[in-house]
Design a protein around this motif. Structure first.
Motif, PDB file in Angstrom:
ATOM      1  N   ASN A  18       1.076  -1.571   0.078  1.00 52.48           N
ATOM      2  CA  ASN A  18      -0.037   0.387  -0.051  1.00 52.48           C
ATOM      3  C   ASN A  18       0.568   1.552   0.439  1.00 52.48           C
ATOM      4  O   ASN A  18       0.595   2.160  -0.808  1.00 52.48           O
ATOM      5  N   LEU A  74       2.069   1.431  -3.741  1.00 52.07           N
ATOM      6  CA  LEU A  74       0.955   2.266  -4.550  1.00 52.07           C
ATOM      7  C   LEU A  74       0.969   4.051  -3.633  1.00 52.07           C
ATOM      8  O   LEU A  74       0.498   4.938  -5.130  1.00 52.07           O
ATOM      9  N   LYS A  80      -0.982   4.869  -7.826  1.00 57.74           N
ATOM     10  CA  LYS A  80      -1.436   3.629  -8.874  1.00 57.74           C
ATOM     11  C   LYS A  80      -1.082   3.247 -10.369  1.00 57.74           C
ATOM     12  O   LYS A  80      -1.441   2.753 -11.053  1.00 57.74           O
ATOM     13  N   MET A 104      -4.180  -3.369  -7.074  1.00 59.27           N
ATOM     14  CA  MET A 104      -4.159  -2.528  -8.352  1.00 59.27           C
ATOM     15  C   MET A 104      -4.664  -3.245  -9.650  1.00 59.27           C
ATOM     16  O   MET A 104      -5.010  -3.069 -10.875  1.00 59.27           O
TER      17      MET A 104
END
Length: 172
Positions: A86, A89, A94, A134
């Motif tokens: 995370n 990301l 993303k 994602m």
């Protein structure tokens, strides 16, 4: 058990290997089960003695890699891989391309100071978590990790193969 001839050992060995390859390619049986069944077949047919068949499991590299997979599973089960994924990301916005480059840089940097095998196993779990989140193809990121962890030869800690390539100028 009577001794089998060298020719018979060759025939048995090639037969077991051919069957194993077909099973690996068909993907109908788990790969680890195929490997264990092949090992068992070598022992049952007398091509290998039980001590010879189990000798590879005493190798420190095999034990290290098994331990690394345990650590990788721990990263998944504790949620640490998801948390790290995370964070990646968040840094990449993303974007698959940015995540790819981030993984190359981070894995290469860490791989310069750790074993490339350990680096690849640890970051593989993080990359898989990020890719699943994602909804991207995880294999793209796994390739980035494999390449960057193997090319991190800035220090002597990296792989001996990398050191050999570096000292030979890449001309082997």
């Amino acid at each position: 058990m009577e001794m089998i001839t060298n020719e018979m050992q060759l025939i048995i060995t090639f037969t077991i290997l051919a069957i194993s390859i077909v099973l690996f390619i068909s993907n109908r049986v788990l790969a680890d089960l195929v490997a264990l069944l092949a090992l068992l077949a070598f022992v049952i047919t007398g091509v290998l003695e039980p001590s010879e068949a189990l000798a590879g499991f005493l190798n420190s590299v095999v034990i290290m890699i098994a331990g690394l997979f345990v650590v990788g599973a721990g990263l998944l089960s504790t949620g640490l891989a998801q948390t790290a994924g995370n964070q990646l990301l968040r840094l990449s916005g993303k974007s698959e391309e940015k995540l790819f480059v981030l993984l190359l840089i981070i894995t290469g940097s860490v791989g310069a100071f750790m074993s490339n095998t350990a680096t690849a196993v640890l970051f593989a779990q993080i990359a898989m978590s990020a890719a699943i989140t994602m909804d991207a193809n995880p294999y793209t990121f796994l390739i980035a990790i494999a390449v960057s962890s193997s090319m991190a030869f800035a220090t002597p800690v990296a792989s001996p193969t990398n050191s050999l390539v570096m000292t030979s100028g890449g001309y082997l």
